[in-house]
Design an enzyme around this catalytic site. Structure first.
Site, short mmCIF file in Angstrom:
data_model
loop_
_atom_site.label_atom_id
_atom_site.label_comp_id
_atom_site.label_asym_id
_atom_site.label_seq_id
_atom_site.Cartn_x
_atom_site.Cartn_y
_atom_site.Cartn_z
N CYS A 114 0.72 -1.25 -0.06
CA CYS A 114 -0.06 -0.16 -0.05
C CYS A 114 0.90 1.36 -0.01
CB CYS A 114 -0.84 0.02 1.12
SG CYS A 114 -2.07 -1.54 1.37
N HIS A 119 -2.11 7.13 4.76
CA HIS A 119 -1.41 6.25 4.66
C HIS A 119 0.16 6.47 4.30
CE1 HIS A 119 0.00 1.61 4.51
NE2 HIS A 119 0.36 2.02 5.73
#
Length: 481
Positions: A72, A128
């Protein structure tokens, strides 16, 4: 030197086809799915119910050789910067939940570049990329508006992680009011709200970073009922999540139409990496090899489609190479800006819009030296070289609906190894050519070592106890580094 030659080639293609300048700046709707596997979408697997995304694919362009990083945060870092993750310290799978750092502050992000060109910028969903101080957060990295969460994943209904700590906010304000609301609905409704209130005279960059279909795998019952014929629990939930995600995309597309933006919108939909092909997760990259967090094609070759009236050729599969780093210069150049010539991304607009040959002829899958045995892989032309380890699982995992047994490799490969594949002829990586083609191995090893010189150490992942949300009224918040 080699990178600058590629840049020159890309610029030559642009001039040759007279499409460098686009006088009308499109609205950009960039939808990034999370952990969506190659076999988790309807147009690759008829069992999956994703009619809206499938329709966008049929009317746009799907890409069969589009790549991202294996996990990710590295992919998001490359998307936002145009640099390979190993050049900015983001090459290792990164939590950032307790890590006192983020995406390096000297880098100008895609959002900031688009703002320079007059765009209003929005991010809804997953960030993130660091939050230990405000300077690392979306509102200080070029986004006018942020609604979503900072860390890697959380409960879809409670919007909490760990010991019930909240990770949901609008800009800098925690939002405790959405307990019980499924995040796929929550985030699509927020996109719709932003679109409804957007000034039509201003071009829009909407970065819709879906939580779907990252774990924990959760979905409303009505979607589970659509897959009652799937006996495997994890797979049934995963496919139900995909259909819920498709409904969210449908609602957002309808809003763009209702409020008068759709005709001038360039839509990009892609996954940040391959799906986690685990029993408890239900993702599938079949027939590709491997899973999320591996350098196999199943971890890095991602579902990608583009739709928009500005595309000159549509309704087909494009087999040209593109990489997630390419979106930065492609979009910036498209709207009249100028990207850093040193970045790894290439302008692939003519490949996307016309189907022309891609200027990308090589890329780095990743260089991760944090592991005891480093992960290294590159692609040059049709050939892929893996040196070190590719990661596990390293076999072929059919989805339960196929009724096939897992296709294990004859032996589990551990330790250092070198493997060579012709990816165009053998996209499922079943035939290792390293013994037959030692000269090609030597040639690619030389290139790998040359590219590897650009790698910098991965960011320090040492946690800080001061990061605990208990010090911030039980919400993940900046202000501890």
């Amino acid at each position: 030197m080699y990178r600058h030659l590629l840049k020159a080639y890309a610029a030559l293609l642009c001039l040759q086809y007279h499409s460098c300048d686009n006088p009308k700046r499109p609205h950009i709707l960039f939808i990034l799915a999370d952990d969506l596997g190659w076999n988790d979408i309807g147009y690759n697997n008829g069992v999956v119910k994703s009619p809206t995304i499938d329709d966008l694919a049929s009317r746009g362009v799907t890409f069969t050789q589009s790549y991202a990083l294996p996990s990710c945060a590295p992919s998001r870092a490359s998307l936002m910067t145009g640099y390979y993750a190993h050049r900015i310290g983001f090459q290792h799978k990164i939590s950032l939940k307790k890590t006192p750092t983020g995406l390096p502050l000297h880098l100008t992000l895609l959002s900031e570049k688009l703002k320079e060109q007059g765009y209003a910028t929005y991010i809804v969903g997953k960030w993130h990329l660091g939050h230990c101080k405000k300077e690392y957060t979306p509102n200080r990295r070029g986004f006018d508006h942020f609604y979503g969460f900072y860390i890697a994943g959380e409960d879809y209904f409670r919007h909490t992680h760990g010991n019930g700590y909240l990770d949901l906010r609008e800009d800098f304000t925690p939002d405790w009011s959405q307990d019980g609301v499924y995040s796929t609905y929550l985030f699509s409704n927020k996109v719709i709200e932003y679109v409804k209130n957007h000034d039509k005279k201003t071009p829009m960059f909407m970065y819709f970073a879906l939580q779907s279909v990252h774990g924990p795998i959760q979905t409303p019952q009505k979607y589970l009922d659509m897959y009652s014929h799937i006996n495997h629990t994890g797979r049934r939930i995963k496919l139900a999540m995909v259909t819920a995600m498709d409904d969210a995309v449908a609602a957002v597309v309808e809003a763009f139409k209702e409020y008068g933006f759709w005709e001038d919108t360039l839509l990009i939909f892609m996954s940040d990496n391959g799906g986690p092909a685990r029993e408890d997760n239900g993702g599938s990259n079949w027939p590709l090899r491997g899973s999320k967090c591996t350098l196999w094609e199943g971890g890095t070759r991602v579902v990608t489609l583009v739709h928009g009236k500005m595309l000159e050729k549509t309704g087909y599969e494009n087999d040209q190479l593109i990489h997630i780093v390419d979106w930065y210069p492609t979009l910036v150049n498209l709207v009249g800006g100028e990207a850093d010539p040193d970045m790894d991304g290439l302008d692939v607009w003519n490949t996307i819009s016309k189907g022309d040959p891609s200027p990308r002829i090589e890329f780095v899958y990743n260089f991760d030296h944090v592991e005891t045995i480093p992960q290294r892989a590159i692609r040059v032309g049709d050939y892929k070289l893996i040196h070190g380890k590719a990661g596990s699982p390293n076999d072929w995992i059919p989805p339960p609906e196929n009724g096939c047994a897992r296709d294990y490799t004859k032996k589990f490969i551990a330790g250092h190894y070198t493997m060579l594949f012709n990816i165009r002829d053998d996209p499922t990586e079943r035939i290792d050519l390293s013994a037959e083609m030692p000269e090609k191995v030597d040639e690619m090893m030389a290139r790998l070592r040359e590219l590897e010189k650009e790698a910098i150490p991965a960011i320090d992942l040492s946690p800080m106890k001061e990061s605990s949300p208990k010090y911030f009224k039980n919400a993940y918040s900046p202000g501890w580094c």
